[in-house]
Design an enzyme around this catalytic site. Sequence first.
Site, short mmCIF file in Angstrom:
data_model
loop_
_atom_site.label_atom_id
_atom_site.label_comp_id
_atom_site.label_asym_id
_atom_site.label_seq_id
_atom_site.Cartn_x
_atom_site.Cartn_y
_atom_site.Cartn_z
N GLY B 71 -9.20 -42.13 -19.85
CA GLY B 71 -10.58 -41.84 -19.48
C GLY B 71 -11.43 -43.10 -19.47
O GLY B 71 -12.32 -43.26 -18.63
N ASN B 151 -19.88 -36.76 -26.01
CA ASN B 151 -18.73 -36.63 -26.90
C ASN B 151 -19.16 -36.54 -28.36
O ASN B 151 -18.35 -36.25 -29.22
CB ASN B 151 -17.75 -37.80 -26.71
CG ASN B 151 -18.37 -39.12 -27.05
OD1 ASN B 151 -19.51 -39.40 -26.72
ND2 ASN B 151 -17.64 -39.97 -27.75
N HIS B 203 -5.74 -35.97 -22.20
CA HIS B 203 -5.31 -35.86 -23.61
C HIS B 203 -6.34 -35.11 -24.46
O HIS B 203 -6.05 -34.68 -25.57
CB HIS B 203 -5.01 -37.25 -24.20
CG HIS B 203 -6.21 -37.97 -24.73
ND1 HIS B 203 -6.63 -37.84 -26.03
CD2 HIS B 203 -7.07 -38.80 -24.13
CE1 HIS B 203 -7.71 -38.59 -26.21
NE2 HIS B 203 -8.01 -39.17 -25.08
N THR B 239 3.20 -49.53 -11.15
CA THR B 239 4.15 -48.43 -11.11
C THR B 239 3.60 -47.25 -11.90
O THR B 239 3.14 -47.41 -13.03
CB THR B 239 5.50 -48.88 -11.70
OG1 THR B 239 5.97 -49.95 -10.88
CG2 THR B 239 6.52 -47.75 -11.70
N CYS B 327 -20.79 -46.39 -42.03
CA CYS B 327 -19.63 -46.77 -42.85
C CYS B 327 -18.31 -46.41 -42.18
O CYS B 327 -17.31 -47.06 -42.42
CB CYS B 327 -19.69 -46.09 -44.21
SG CYS B 327 -21.18 -46.44 -45.14
#
Lengths: 148, 393
Positions: B71, B151, B203, B239, B327
Amino acid sequence: MPVYSEKVMDHFQHPRNVGEITDADGIGELGNPTCGDIMKIYIKVKDDKIEDVKFKTFGCGAAVATSSMVTELVKGKTLEEAEKISNAAVAEALDGLPPVKMHCSNLAADALHLAIEDYKSVKAGKGHIAKVETCDHEHEGLDELEHA
Amino acid sequence: MKTINFDHFAATKMRPEVKSAMEPFFIEEYGNAQSIHNLGDAPREALDKARVQAASLFNCASNEVIFTSSGSESNNLAIKGAAFARMAQGKHIIVSGIEHFSVLNAVKSLTKLGFEFTALPVDKDGFVNPDDVKNAMRKDTILVSITHASNEIGTIQNIKEISEIVHGFGSGAYMHTDANTSCGFIETDVKELGVDMLSAAPHRFYGPKGAGLFYLKKGTRIMPLIDGGVQEFGRRAGTENVAAIAGAGAACELAKNELNKRREYLLPIQKHIIDTVLSSIDEVYLNGSRTNRLPNNINFVIKYIEGESILMWLNNSGIMVASGSACTSKILKSSHVLTAIGVDAALAQGSLLISLGEDNTMEDARYFTEQLPPIVQKLREMSPLYEEAKSGK
Ligand code: FES
């Protein structure tokens, strides 16, 4: 969570000396400029020895573990010994920290040293030291580009 | 202990159908899809099939589908590919401030080559105001890229309306949407959305890692980022990763067939978690829109405590979540999305990001909502901020 050593995980899950001391002789409070976290350490001093120590921390796993470790390292120690405890020594006692988390150990040792300074200032009749907003270490290794 | 994946934005478990679609192309059918001899036949047919499956999900022609590696690559191809192809027309790009880093860092990189970009603000729920798009458009605007759904906070943008503005302006600007989070869970019909380009990440919806999808409307000009052979209509040389692409195609077909089922399955789980957490823990806030939201995303901030600590305790209970706290980020900065919707830095530290998937059950949701309150309590008792807040009262 393989990024942390077993010792870090142990101190994170079973932090020693959490809490506050209502009649503390010295309090050190410090904010972290890197990530915005806060650590507060209370000490009770008798005959120049750290008789009791407690902490409160708003921060990551490493921050909790380093606070816990620093309190354990200094309990029962003389002020002079406690002043010598370095950030590196705290990290080492935890079997190391990931590089990105080294700044959290700076916070723990610095908060302790501030608590001692505070105690001395009060004892010398100069009253409490001001709350320190940030620790003064360099925070390196941050990339200029952002990554998710 | 059971592992509950509440972090599907990081990884989803591949579906068996996807795996079996991929399997022939590792050993038996190892040929190169570009070969004219017989070894190329099966791989070529697999690519053709996957293209049709993806095209059906996007409601486009199969020669408008380009396979990439991820993506992020699709986003880079949209942004840089369009910028390089159209730099004679202008050098201005519009994005929103809550884009994924594969969009934000791509436009930042382009500034080094003389491009300019405008990052639009969003409101407190994370919506881009279409009027802001209109006002930001310039004669030299060549591209607008707005995420389909965030997201982090799951807010679904009004891409259709924004596309109409972009195309109606008359500068010839292209409209791209990053659907890497939304695809597979809500409709990604490119005609309905009115976009020229769209990125998707199989995915994220039970497909394999290593393949990305890119929709490029016929007639839209981009310059390839990888030059070489004729693969992917000359838009992306190299490829082909036949196995991953075959898997991506299978994931697209499943998504197309199951879109409604997925939403209906996830919504009650999402609702249970949101309602229970908000009612059982005080000083917790939901980020993002309550109504116009992906069915698989939940984002809370929990006051006075820090996300990595929450994450580690939940991990201990077998629950995998993410956080936007400083963090937890590798660069020690709190989430730019939370900052953009006006969550202050201290509050953003208590961020908890949950992304659901088909392997989650209502039982998982109940287990989570039982585990969370004592963890919050424990961390708050340890927090100097909580102590201050309580003593201030
Ligand atoms: S306290 Fe923020 S990274 Fe450790």
